[in-house]
Scaffold this active site. Structure first.
Site, PDB file in Angstrom:
ATOM      1  N   SER A  54     -29.011 -26.590  46.832  1.00  0.00           N
ATOM      2  CA  SER A  54     -29.302 -25.615  45.603  1.00  0.00           C
ATOM      3  C   SER A  54     -28.931 -26.227  44.550  1.00  0.00           C
ATOM      4  O   SER A  54     -27.567 -26.283  44.243  1.00  0.00           O
ATOM      5  CB  SER A  54     -28.646 -24.233  46.098  1.00  0.00           C
ATOM      6  OG  SER A  54     -28.964 -23.156  45.129  1.00  0.00           O
ATOM      7  N   VAL A  59     -21.783 -29.021  43.282  1.00  0.00           N
ATOM      8  CA  VAL A  59     -21.994 -30.342  43.782  1.00  0.00           C
ATOM      9  C   VAL A  59     -23.414 -30.644  43.507  1.00  0.00           C
ATOM     10  O   VAL A  59     -23.666 -31.804  43.126  1.00  0.00           O
ATOM     11  CB  VAL A  59     -21.540 -30.623  45.124  1.00  0.00           C
ATOM     12  CG1 VAL A  59     -22.071 -31.990  45.848  1.00  0.00           C
ATOM     13  CG2 VAL A  59     -20.387 -30.362  45.706  1.00  0.00           C
ATOM     14  N   CYS A  60     -24.293 -29.683  43.710  1.00  0.00           N
ATOM     15  CA  CYS A  60     -25.735 -30.233  43.350  1.00  0.00           C
ATOM     16  C   CYS A  60     -25.921 -30.329  41.976  1.00  0.00           C
ATOM     17  O   CYS A  60     -26.913 -31.203  41.558  1.00  0.00           O
ATOM     18  CB  CYS A  60     -26.835 -28.872  43.938  1.00  0.00           C
ATOM     19  SG  CYS A  60     -26.632 -28.763  45.781  1.00  0.00           S
ATOM     20  N   ASP A  61     -25.467 -29.523  41.244  1.00  0.00           N
ATOM     21  CA  ASP A  61     -25.494 -29.577  39.808  1.00  0.00           C
ATOM     22  C   ASP A  61     -24.987 -30.929  39.316  1.00  0.00           C
ATOM     23  O   ASP A  61     -25.614 -31.564  38.430  1.00  0.00           O
ATOM     24  CB  ASP A  61     -24.586 -28.262  39.116  1.00  0.00           C
ATOM     25  CG  ASP A  61     -24.476 -28.612  37.561  1.00  0.00           C
ATOM     26  OD1 ASP A  61     -25.055 -27.702  36.819  1.00  0.00           O
ATOM     27  OD2 ASP A  61     -23.543 -29.393  36.996  1.00  0.00           O
ATOM     28  N   THR A  64     -26.920 -33.869  40.389  1.00  0.00           N
ATOM     29  CA  THR A  64     -28.413 -33.906  39.406  1.00  0.00           C
ATOM     30  C   THR A  64     -28.323 -34.497  38.010  1.00  0.00           C
ATOM     31  O   THR A  64     -28.710 -35.426  37.427  1.00  0.00           O
ATOM     32  CB  THR A  64     -28.938 -32.404  39.331  1.00  0.00           C
ATOM     33  OG1 THR A  64     -29.187 -32.013  40.408  1.00  0.00           O
ATOM     34  CG2 THR A  64     -30.370 -32.445  38.368  1.00  0.00           C
TER      35      THR A  64
END
Length: 164
Positions: A54, A59-61, A64
């Site tokens: 998500s 962590v995803c932020d 990316t």
């Protein structure tokens, strides 16, 4: 069937296993304009495909941002794929001032997740992973992160992308 952990809990991964050396399977996802796109939309250039559970999590932020910052000078595509709705992905890009990030949503059919073996059973989210494809769509690098809340190996993925 592959298995990872997500928040330290075991999770089975569903879908087709893809290995380095394989021809990358096609997929159908949705872009931020709600248009259907597939692997063929990105023909002729190498691709770094960053897969996140998500986009709205820390962590995803960071994953990316890191891939887009580090790989932006390469002649290719950096694609971030998640099961987030296209509206959420578009809002995330806008609120973070990121104009050139290509986010794609696998929310409709989980086509990418199933074709690349990264669908987390029960959660129906995509497991954290990185795939690097050369300009002919051959898989030259693959990492499915064993603990879903950990970062991928940025150095190895970026090196594979630079050499693809």
């Amino acid at each position: 069937m592959a298995q990872i952990t997500f928040k330290q809990e075991p999770v089975q991964l569903l879908g087709q296993d893809v290995s380095v050396g394989d021809q990358a399977p096609d997929f159908t996802v949705v872009d931020n304009a709600l248009q259907t796109v597939s692997l063929s939309n990105y023909e002729g250039k190498k691709k770094l495909i960053s897969v996140v559970p998500s986009i709205d999590t820390g962590v995803c932020d960071q994953q990316t941002r890191k891939f887009n910052e580090e790989a932006s000078n390469e002649e290719g595509y950096v694609l971030t794929i998640s099961a987030d709705l296209p509206f959420a992905q578009k809002r995330w890009c806008a609120s973070n001032g990121l104009d050139n990030v290509i986010t794609l949503s696998d929310y409709q059919s989980r086509s990418f997740a199933k074709n690349y073996g990264v669908l987390m059973d029960g959660l129906m989210l995509l497991a954290r992973a990185v795939f690097v494809l050369d300009k002919n769509n051959k898989v030259v690098y693959k990492e499915i992160v064993s603990e879903g809340t950990d970062f991928p190996d940025f150095t190895a993925a970026l090196e594979a992308y630079q050499n693809a």
